[in-house]
Design an enzyme around this catalytic site. Structure first.
Site, PDB file in Angstrom:
ATOM      1  N   SER A 173      10.774   1.101  62.087  1.00 47.69           N
ATOM      2  CA  SER A 173      10.429  -0.019  61.234  1.00 47.69           C
ATOM      3  C   SER A 173      11.022  -1.313  61.777  1.00 47.69           C
ATOM      4  CB  SER A 173      10.890   0.267  59.804  1.00 47.69           C
ATOM      5  OG  SER A 173      10.415  -0.715  58.906  1.00 47.69           O
ATOM      6  N   LYS A 432       4.587   1.998  50.898  1.00 42.49           N
ATOM      7  CA  LYS A 432       4.473   0.558  51.102  1.00 42.49           C
ATOM      8  C   LYS A 432       3.515   0.290  52.256  1.00 42.49           C
ATOM      9  CE  LYS A 432       8.873   0.421  53.644  1.00 42.49           C
ATOM     10  NZ  LYS A 432       9.294   1.817  53.374  1.00 42.49           N
TER      11      LYS A 432
END
Length: 607
Positions: A173, A432
């Site tokens: 990420s 998400k």
């Protein structure tokens, strides 16, 4: 005693080169198992040079597989992300899937990856994904391996869309460039939650020796079990349609988001956003930023602001490198990050419209979710408009799984969010999703532009209707686990054993919830309703002035985070006074609860 031929000569002769028999055993086993020439050579060089401290960092403790999967620096050893630890992890995961699914060989697994790579160790997200595919196909499991990098949301979307047993996403990420990670999704399309984490971890420990086929990525690439889902999934993901001419700047921060956000805007018939050229393409070195995390603020977005000024755009969107998060900034008159509460306004409007259209019966089946450390604005809207709002533990694994439970009950899950710029705008992706969030935010910006209204003006309308919700969040860096434990234990024994603070420099504490111990003073039996975990620290304080503060440890970084919010009643519009009050509360919490100087806590780096 067996000595693999590629061991350092000193170890082949049986010498205890590190002075630590346990460490020597770990190194010998590693060199026996590892076929990556770069990581094996690195270990041999450390042994030769007597780099004991570095060897202990690499081999002292194996990475722990948890609900967040794995995340660590790339390099050699059991504490790092590399070919061998990926093989060991995937072998354990494969065995666990075989235990859980009798139809695993019919349904299969999807694997995605971002653009990270590490030259020194020969590791990359694509390489790790190929190794994972080799292991699964060698066991007869169909694998849907994306042929190119994708945003993280594509993996949970594929799990749900194709009805697969599980998904793997290789990404770190927004972590620094040297890191990588291994995130796992279950058949419901959400990240794993207990007890799967413990089950997978135990299975990994039982399958540490590489299977003969595990290194053979060439055989896997030629296997009829290997399929590339990219074209179909990309098309299905973008089946939506809207229009606008508003100007928006977008940066992918050297990650994978550019191609996919451009495609999402096209699918919405939105004007293509201006791309920040220097950050448009994937680059694992992240050359223009120190931290590739849009949460860090201006330091990551300066190039975006410059482009916006050049093109006359007033809004900037930024994805993190794997495009599962979205930051939004608006010029007013200078660029400032827009509070994530604006998204609550978007879905709040949807609820209000449903009621206005005479569909009040449907409102009772509408749900919105947020993590417990996020803004309480959805709660305020729900109380007035009649839909359901639920809090979950921190992390989209909890919101995704709760969302799936509600969907299975015939409920409509409109929206979920966490303060760390994460949004689930559609139940098609139970995680998400920074790509769909960008498209929907673009739609909102465009709609407001037709009304000559900005994001900030819309946010003001929400505050006027439901009350100001002012947030202030940050963190301290701490690498010492003993210091962290002592800090939280002090709060649990503040005025004697098992006593929490009753006030904080004049701010009265009215409630305490401790999700490490399971204590919640708001419940009649003092037992928390939300799940608890002794392996992580998390305490929430509620104050008499409407303030809420949560202190927690990060699951992936050496941070103690704090989240504070002042929730004002509708009609209280003295924003300066509210901000000053929240600042005073935060100062009191930092000084009395964190005690950064005494505990040697490093503040969040300036950005």
């Amino acid at each position: 005693t067996f000595r693999p031929p590629h061991l350092p000569s000193s170890m082949e002769n049986g010498a205890e080169t590190t002075g630590d028999p346990g460490l020597d055993t770990a190194i010998r086993q590693w060199l026996e198992f590892d076929r990556n020439a770069k990581t094996a050579a690195c270990v041999r060089e450390m042994v030769k040079n007597g780099a004991i401290d570095e060897l202990k960092k690499c081999f002292g403790a194996r990475m722990e597989f948890g609900t967040a999967g794995l995340r660590a620096a790339m390099g050699p050893g059991v504490s790092r992300m590399n070919d061998l630890t990926i093989i060991q992890t995937t072998q354990g995961f494969c065995r666990y899937l075989e235990q859980c699914f009798t139809d695993l060989k019919e349904r299969g697994v999807v694997i995605g990856f971002d653009a990270r790579e590490h030259t020194a160790s020969g590791g990359s997200s694509k390489r790790f994904a190929s190794l994972a595919a080799a292991i699964l196909t060698s066991r007869g499991v169909p694998v849907y391996l994306f042929s190119v990098f994708t945003p993280t949301p594509y993996v949970p979307f594929t799990v749900s869309h194709l009805g697969l047993c599980a998904g793997i996403m290789v990404t770190a990420s927004h972590n620094p460039k040297q890191d990588n990670g291994y995130k796992v999704y279950w058949e419901n399309g959400a990240q794993i939650i207990p007890p799967h984490d413990k089950g997978i971890a135990a299975s990994i420990e039982k399958n540490l020796e590489p299977w003969p086929e595990s290194w053979d990525t060439t055989a896997a690439s030629q296997s009829p079990l290997l399929k590339d889902p990219y074209q179909d999934i990309h098309r299905e993901y973008l089946q939506i349609n809207k229009q606008s001419e508003v100007k928006i700047v977008h940066t992918s921060v050297h990650g994978v988001g550019h191609v996919f956000v451009q495609a999402a805007f096209k699918a919405f018939d939105l004007r293509a956003p201006y791309a920040v050229e220097e950050q448009k393409d994937p680059d694992p070195d992240f050359p223009t930023v120190e931290y590739p995390n849009p949460e860090e603020g201006a330091g990551v977005l300066n190039l975006s602001f410059a482009l916006a000024d050049k093109e006359g755009a007033t809004v900037v969107f930024a994805n993190d490198p794997d495009a599962d998060r979205l930051a939004v900034a608006e010029k007013q008159p200078r660029f400032v990050r827009v509070c994530f509460v604006i998204f609550a306004g978007l879905v709040g409007v949807s609820v209000l419209e449903a009621a206005a259209w005479g569909k009040k019966a449907a409102v009772k089946d509408l749900y919105m979710l947020a993590s417990t450390v996020s803004s309480k604005i959805l709660r305020a809207i729900a109380l007035k408009e009649g839909f359901h709002f639920e809090e979950t533990l921190t992390g989209f694994k909890w919101m995704g799984n709760r969302g799936k439970q509600l969907l299975d009950q015939g409920k409509t899950v409109l929206f979920a969010f966490e303060e760390a710029i994460g949004y689930m705008c559609s139940p098609a992706v139970l995680d998400k999703d920074g790509v769909s969030a960008a498209a929907i935010a673009g739609e909102l910006v465009s709609y407001l532009a037709t009304k000559n209204t900005s994001l900030s003006q819309q946010l003001k309308c929400i505050y006027d209707e439901y009350g100001y919700h002012i947030t202030k969040n940050s963190y301290f860096i701490c690498h010492d686990q003993n210091t962290i434990k002592q800090l939280f234990e002090r709060l649990r024994n503040y005025e004697g054993e098992n006593s929490y603070p009753k006030e904080c420099r004049g701010f009265s504490v009215t409630a305490v919830r401790d999700l490490t111990t399971g204590y919640d003073s708001n419940q009649s039996d003092n037992k928390a309703i939300l799940p608890t975990s002794k392996s992580s620290q998390m305490i929430t304080f509620t104050f008499a002035n409407g303030g809420v503060a949560t202190m927690r440890t990060s699951g992936t970084e050496p941070k103690i985070k704090y989240y504070t919010e002042l929730c004002a009643a509708p009609g209280n519009s003295d924003l300066n006074q509210l901000n000053a009050e929240l600042d005073s509360l935060v100062d009191a919490i930092v000084e009395n609860f964190f005690q950064p100087e005494k505990n040697n806590l490093a503040p969040r780096p300036d950005s």
